[in-house]
Design an enzyme around this catalytic site. Sequence first.
Site, short mmCIF file in Angstrom:
data_model
loop_
_atom_site.label_atom_id
_atom_site.label_comp_id
_atom_site.label_asym_id
_atom_site.label_seq_id
_atom_site.Cartn_x
_atom_site.Cartn_y
_atom_site.Cartn_z
N HIS A 114 0.84 -1.21 0.00
CA HIS A 114 0.00 0.00 0.00
C HIS A 114 0.88 1.25 0.00
O HIS A 114 0.64 2.20 -0.75
CB HIS A 114 -0.86 0.06 1.27
CG HIS A 114 -1.96 -0.94 1.36
ND1 HIS A 114 -2.17 -1.72 2.46
CD2 HIS A 114 -2.94 -1.28 0.48
CE1 HIS A 114 -3.24 -2.50 2.27
NE2 HIS A 114 -3.71 -2.25 1.06
N LYS B 35 -16.09 -7.44 4.09
CA LYS B 35 -15.03 -7.90 4.99
C LYS B 35 -15.35 -7.43 6.40
O LYS B 35 -16.03 -6.43 6.58
CB LYS B 35 -13.68 -7.30 4.58
CG LYS B 35 -13.19 -7.68 3.20
CD LYS B 35 -11.88 -6.97 2.90
CE LYS B 35 -11.40 -7.20 1.48
NZ LYS B 35 -10.27 -6.32 1.14
N ARG C 209 -2.63 -5.70 -8.11
CA ARG C 209 -1.53 -6.68 -7.99
C ARG C 209 -1.55 -7.69 -9.13
O ARG C 209 -0.64 -7.78 -9.90
CB ARG C 209 -1.63 -7.42 -6.65
CG ARG C 209 -1.21 -6.59 -5.47
CD ARG C 209 -1.64 -7.20 -4.19
NE ARG C 209 -3.07 -7.44 -4.21
CZ ARG C 209 -3.77 -7.89 -3.20
NH1 ARG C 209 -3.19 -8.20 -2.07
NH2 ARG C 209 -5.07 -8.05 -3.28
N SER D 13 -3.14 -7.59 2.94
CA SER D 13 -3.41 -7.40 4.37
C SER D 13 -3.81 -8.72 5.01
O SER D 13 -3.45 -8.99 6.16
CB SER D 13 -4.53 -6.38 4.57
OG SER D 13 -4.13 -5.11 4.12
O1 PNS Z 1 -8.95 -2.45 0.56
P1 PNS Z 1 -10.27 -2.81 -0.07
O2 PNS Z 1 -11.03 -3.79 0.79
O3 PNS Z 1 -10.15 -3.23 -1.51
O4 PNS Z 1 -11.11 -1.44 -0.07
C1 PNS Z 1 -12.42 -1.44 -0.52
C2 PNS Z 1 -13.04 -0.06 -0.33
C3 PNS Z 1 -13.00 0.35 1.14
C4 PNS Z 1 -12.29 0.95 -1.16
C5 PNS Z 1 -14.48 -0.17 -0.86
O5 PNS Z 1 -15.16 -1.19 -0.18
C6 PNS Z 1 -15.26 1.14 -0.71
O6 PNS Z 1 -15.14 2.00 -1.55
N1 PNS Z 1 -16.05 1.24 0.40
C7 PNS Z 1 -16.85 2.42 0.67
C8 PNS Z 1 -18.30 2.10 0.41
C9 PNS Z 1 -18.58 2.13 -1.08
O7 PNS Z 1 -18.47 3.15 -1.74
N2 PNS Z 1 -18.93 0.96 -1.62
C10 PNS Z 1 -19.25 0.81 -3.03
C11 PNS Z 1 -18.03 0.40 -3.81
S1 PNS Z 1 -18.58 -0.30 -5.29
#
Ligand code: PNS
Length: 171
Positions: free
Chosen positions: A17, A41, A90, A128
């Site tokens: 990251h 998650k 990745r 992670s």
């Molecule tokens: O590290 P990650 O788990 O890939 O991050 C995912 C994250 C936090 C970027 C994504 O879940 C997110 O944008 N969450 C905020 C809520 C949202 O906008 N969800 C719709 C995404 S399609």
Amino acid sequence: MNLAICPGSFDPVTAGHLDVIRRAAGIFDHVVIAVGANLRKQPRLPAAERARLVQKVTSHLENVSVEVMDGLLVDFARERGARVIVKGLRAVSDFESEFEQAQLNRTLFPELETVFIMSAAEHSFLSSSAVREIAAFGGDLRGLVPDEILDVVREVYSRDRTASSGEEAGS
Ligand code: PNS
């Protein structure tokens, strides 16, 4: 100002990251790291704690700030006047989920572009979840998470195993 949002769960922030954040900071005027919730998650640490760790490892980057994101990424971006999302990519295995998120976000906010920074080869295996598992079993995390947070990640995420053995003992 050319502002980019770099969103993620950061549970915890890894060396991979940090590399992507550092490279994004070299491209954009300012990068806001949005520490958010992925409802698919279950985070091990509250968002404020995850954000504190991200803050600690990015404090040397002058054009990077860290915020907790409570709601949708598109709303977060809109409120800050950002038109760019930056994410690390990745391997092929990341592509499907990232493609889906980018398309959904663009449906909700058509002016929002998602751009990807390819992870460095040495981080292409790093996640992670792997860090959490290695920490839970007391493995060596050097090189996998930034040095400044090695001890806290070891301490916090080793509780995962303690917690699960506790459950087993109780059942
Ligand atoms: O590290 P990650 O788990 O890939 O991050 C995912 C994250 C936090 C970027 C994504 O879940 C997110 O944008 N969450 C905020 C809520 C949202 O906008 N969800 C719709 C995404 S399609």
